[in-house]
Motif scaffolding. Structure first.
Motif, mmCIF file in Angstrom:
data_model
loop_
_atom_site.group_PDB
_atom_site.id
_atom_site.type_symbol
_atom_site.label_atom_id
_atom_site.label_comp_id
_atom_site.label_asym_id
_atom_site.label_seq_id
_atom_site.Cartn_x
_atom_site.Cartn_y
_atom_site.Cartn_z
ATOM 1 N N TYR A 100 0.843 -1.198 0.000
ATOM 2 C CA TYR A 100 0.000 0.000 0.000
ATOM 3 C C TYR A 100 0.878 1.247 0.000
ATOM 4 C CZ TYR A 100 -3.412 -3.442 1.568
ATOM 5 O OH TYR A 100 -4.219 -4.548 1.662
ATOM 6 N N ASP A 155 0.958 5.419 -2.304
ATOM 7 C CA ASP A 155 0.113 6.411 -2.962
ATOM 8 C C ASP A 155 -0.319 6.005 -4.366
ATOM 9 O OD1 ASP A 155 2.737 6.583 -3.820
ATOM 10 O OD2 ASP A 155 2.630 8.723 -4.223
ATOM 11 N N GLU A 203 -5.329 0.750 -3.111
ATOM 12 C CA GLU A 203 -6.612 1.354 -2.727
ATOM 13 C C GLU A 203 -7.728 0.306 -2.833
ATOM 14 O OE1 GLU A 203 -9.618 5.029 -3.975
ATOM 15 O OE2 GLU A 203 -7.696 4.733 -5.002
ATOM 16 N N LEU A 226 -8.633 -1.359 -10.600
ATOM 17 C CA LEU A 226 -7.827 -1.297 -9.385
ATOM 18 C C LEU A 226 -6.379 -1.622 -9.702
ATOM 19 C CD1 LEU A 226 -10.067 -3.312 -6.892
ATOM 20 C CD2 LEU A 226 -9.883 -0.839 -7.058
ATOM 21 N N GLN A 261 -3.302 -3.131 -7.788
ATOM 22 C CA GLN A 261 -2.906 -3.821 -6.584
ATOM 23 C C GLN A 261 -1.471 -4.326 -6.735
ATOM 24 O OE1 GLN A 261 -5.067 -4.333 -3.807
ATOM 25 N NE2 GLN A 261 -6.419 -2.926 -4.888
#
Length: 267
Positions: free
Chosen positions: A215, A217, A221, A235, A237
């Protein structure tokens, strides 16, 4: 000389006043209170409706009596009628909420009993003779393949690529390598998809050790909110894997009523 006999005079008894007919107004108030309280209790909306009708009728009749001067509790009767109306409104709202909840529960049960398992849809390798969408529930998918669900929800996971976490990243262990995957969730159904229970996790290497999510910036998310019909969400990841890992297994679960789907990705 004649004598006149005088009759004795007796006082007349007073005529009793008519008793006030306050029964209906009082009954309306009592039924209105009970009805309004019943409407606040789940599954008793029907009782609130019955008592509300009775309280409304009795309250209006009692108010009419007060106007004609045969009752003295005009305010009580009016309050009973108002509470009766409130009970009716609460009853209708309770019925709507209950029927909607039952309908949604039936839809969820129907979705689960119909086998909310994924089907395989080839991605970029479709030209290589891949299956065009038969039932592949429980099969491990490859990079670019899509998991199809009966409600027309589609989840696609891309090939992994090396990722360099930022200095403030969480989930990255020194000596490991991070890999980024793109997950696309598309809703081609007729109802909004609630993504509040959407989860992703991964395992890496021949021993299947847990690959922690990274995780920062740019990645990590979570998927939240709802995906409306005809919309899709992308997304980014990333997962932390041992440096010598040759493969990454990514598992995506859209929710508790869906079967999780797995992608076997080569590093």
């Amino acid at each position: 000389m004649s004598q006149h006999t005088q009759q004795p005079q007796f006082p007349q008894a007073p005529v009793p006043a008519a008793q006030a007919r306050n029964g209906l107004g009082t009954a309306a108030l009592i039924l209105g209170i009970i009805g309004a309280l019943s409407g606040l209790i789940p599954f008793l909306f029907w009782l609130a409706g019955i008592l509300g009708i009775l309280a409304l009728i009795m309250g209006l009749v009692g108010r009419g009596r007060a106007k004609r001067g045969v009752a003295t509790n005009k305010g009580v009767a009016l309050t009973g009628a108002i509470l009766g109306l409130v009970s009716l409104i609460i009853s209708v709202v309770g019925a709507v909420i209950l029927f909607k909840a039952v309908g949604e529960a039936v839809d969820e049960i129907d979705k689960a009993t119909n086998g909310a398992s994924a089907s395989k849809k080839p991605g970029d390798d479709s030209a290589k003779g891949g299956d065009s969408g038969g039932d592949k529930g429980g099969e491990t998918l490859a990079a670019g393949d899509s998991a199809l669900y009966p409600d027309k929800l589609t989840v696609t996971v891309s090939e992994p690529k090396p990722y360099t976490p930022s200095e403030f990243a969480v989930g990255h262990t020194k000596g490991n390598k991070a890999y980024q995957v793109t997950i696309v969730v598309e809703n081609a159904g007729k109802k909004a998809f609630d993504a509040s229970l959407f989860t992703t996790e991964a395992r890496a290497g021949k021993d299947g050790v847990k690959a922690e999510g990274v995780y920062d910036d740019k990645v990590g998310e979570p998927l939240t909110g709802k995906i409306m019909p005809g919309k899709k969400v992308t997304l980014q990841q990333a997962f932390d894997a041992p440096a010598d890992a040759k493969g990454l297994t990514v598992e995506v679960s859209p929710g508790i009523t869906y079967d999780a789907s797995q992608w076997d990705l080569k590093l």
